[in-house]
Design a protein around this motif. Structure first.
Motif, PDB file in Angstrom:
ATOM      1  N   SER A  77       8.746  12.385   7.313  1.00  0.00           N
ATOM      2  CA  SER A  77       9.743  12.036   8.477  1.00  0.00           C
ATOM      3  C   SER A  77      11.150  13.281   8.497  1.00  0.00           C
ATOM      4  O   SER A  77      11.639  13.936   7.535  1.00  0.00           O
ATOM      5  CB  SER A  77      10.830  10.905   7.994  1.00  0.00           C
ATOM      6  N   ASP A 100       1.195   8.827   4.530  1.00  0.00           N
ATOM      7  CA  ASP A 100       2.069   7.319   4.084  1.00  0.00           C
ATOM      8  C   ASP A 100       4.067   7.192   4.317  1.00  0.00           C
ATOM      9  O   ASP A 100       4.260   7.790   2.784  1.00  0.00           O
ATOM     10  CB  ASP A 100       1.315   6.221   3.093  1.00  0.00           C
ATOM     11  N   VAL A 101       4.109   6.637   5.657  1.00  0.00           N
ATOM     12  CA  VAL A 101       5.466   6.755   5.427  1.00  0.00           C
ATOM     13  C   VAL A 101       5.798   5.077   5.982  1.00  0.00           C
ATOM     14  O   VAL A 101       5.317   4.523   7.203  1.00  0.00           O
ATOM     15  CB  VAL A 101       6.308   6.797   6.326  1.00  0.00           C
ATOM     16  N   HIS A 102       6.458   4.246   4.334  1.00  0.00           N
ATOM     17  CA  HIS A 102       6.515   3.161   4.904  1.00  0.00           C
ATOM     18  C   HIS A 102       5.494   2.452   5.063  1.00  0.00           C
ATOM     19  O   HIS A 102       5.557   0.887   6.203  1.00  0.00           O
ATOM     20  CB  HIS A 102       8.006   2.760   6.025  1.00  0.00           C
ATOM     21  N   GLY A 103       4.439   2.123   4.452  1.00  0.00           N
ATOM     22  CA  GLY A 103       3.283   1.526   5.166  1.00  0.00           C
ATOM     23  C   GLY A 103       2.640   1.867   6.155  1.00  0.00           C
ATOM     24  O   GLY A 103       1.149   1.173   7.288  1.00  0.00           O
ATOM     25  N   SER A 104       3.036   2.690   7.180  1.00  0.00           N
ATOM     26  CA  SER A 104       2.234   3.658   8.544  1.00  0.00           C
ATOM     27  C   SER A 104       1.598   5.029   8.076  1.00  0.00           C
ATOM     28  O   SER A 104       2.277   5.202   6.988  1.00  0.00           O
ATOM     29  CB  SER A 104       4.192   3.512   9.090  1.00  0.00           C
TER      30      SER A 104
END
Length: 243
Positions: A77, A100-104
Motif C-alpha cells: 500500500s 499479503d495486505v490485510h488478508g488480500s
C-alpha cells in the motif's frame, strides 16, 4: 523529594533533547542531500514519511522528483499526500510471491513515484520542498534504499542513487535510506509497567504517610513534656499558706 528528583531529571532530559535537536536541525540542511524523514520506521507497520528535497542550484529550480522503491522490499500500500502545484504519478510492477495486505494477496506493487511541478510551483534556489508518502506494511528488512532523480529547469539531473557501504565514507550522491527496526514487545508488557508505576506511587504515599505520622507523634510527645513540666513546677511550689 522522590517526585522532585524525577521531575528534575525529566526536565534535564528534555532540555538535552531540545539542544541536540537544534544542533542536528541546523547541521542537516548543510548536507543538501535528498533525504527521507523520519529516518526510522518499524517492520510490519505503516509509516508516513516525507522526501525532503533541497534546491542546490543558484540559478535553476527543481521541476521534477522521481523516487524508485526498492525491488527487494515491495510494499503493498502506497499513497501520496497532495503537494500544491505538483502532479504525481505512480508506476507498478509485478511481484512474486504476492504481498499479503490485510488478508488480500496483491500481485502488484508501486515501483516508482514521480512528482512534476506545474506553473510556478518549482523549488527555487534557496528553498526546499517535502513530498509526503504513506506506505506499508513495511517489509522485514534492515533498511530500504530509495534511489532518487532530481531534475532542474536547466535540464540538469542529479542522481541520488549511491547506496551506503558499511564502514565506508558517505558517498557523493547518497540515496535516501529508511532504517527499519524490529517490532518491540507486545502491548501485554504495558500492564506490568503500569503496575510498577503504581507500586512506586504507593511507596511514595506510604513514605509520606509515615513521615506525617512521625511528625504528629513528635508534636504529641513535646506537648506531653510541656504539660508534665508544668505539673512538676506546681508540685515543687506546694500549697499556698495564708497568714
Amino acid at each position: 523529594m522522590i517526585r522532585f528528583r524525577r521531575t528534575a531529571t525529566a526536565a534535564a532530559a528534555l532540555a538535552f533533547t531540545a539542544v541536540a535537536t537544534a544542533v542536528l536541525g541546523f547541521a542537516g540542511p548543510a548536507s543538501a542531500h535528498v533525504t527521507v524523514n523520519p529516518k526510522e520506521a518499524t517492520q510490519g507497520g505503516y509509516a508516513r514519511v516525507a522526501f525532503r528535497v533541497p534546491n542546490e542550484s543558484d540559478t535553476a529550480s527543481t521541476t521534477k522528483l522521481e523516487v524508485v522503491l526498492p525491488e527487494n522490499a515491495p510494499i503493498g500500500s502506497v499513497s501520496t499526500i497532495p503537494v500544491p502545484g505538483w502532479t504525481v504519478a505512480t508506476e507498478k510492477r509485478k511481484v512474486d510471491p504476492p504481498i499479503d495486505v490485510h488478508g488480500s494477496q496483491l500481485t502488484e506493487a508501486v515501483s516508482k513515484i514521480t512528482w512534476t511541478a506545474t506553473g510556478d510551483a518549482a523549488v527555487k534556489p534557496g528553498q526546499f520542498q517535502e513530498f509526503g508518502v504513506s506506505m506499508g506494511p513495511l517489509p522485514k528488512v534492515e533498511s530500504m534504499v530509495f534511489k532518487t532523480l532530481q531534475t532542474y529547469s536547466d535540464g540538469n539531473v542529479v542522481r541520488w542513487i549511491d547506496e551506503p557501504q558499511p564502514g565506508g565514507a558517505e558517498p557523493e550522491k547518497p540515496a535516501p535510506v529508511l532504517t527499519l527496526t524490529a517490532a518491540g514487545p507486545s502491548a501485554s508488557a504495558a500492564p506490568a509497567a503500569t503496575a510498577v508505576a503504581a507500586a512506586d506511587d504507593d511507596d511514595d504515599e506510604s513514605e509520606g504517610t509515615a513521615i506525617g505520622l512521625g511528625i504528629a507523634g513528635l508534636v504529641a510527645g513535646l506537648a506531653g513534656l510541656v504539660l508534665g513540666g508544668l505539673a512538676f513546677a506546681r508540685t515543687r511550689r506546694g500549697p499556698v499558706v495564708k497568714p
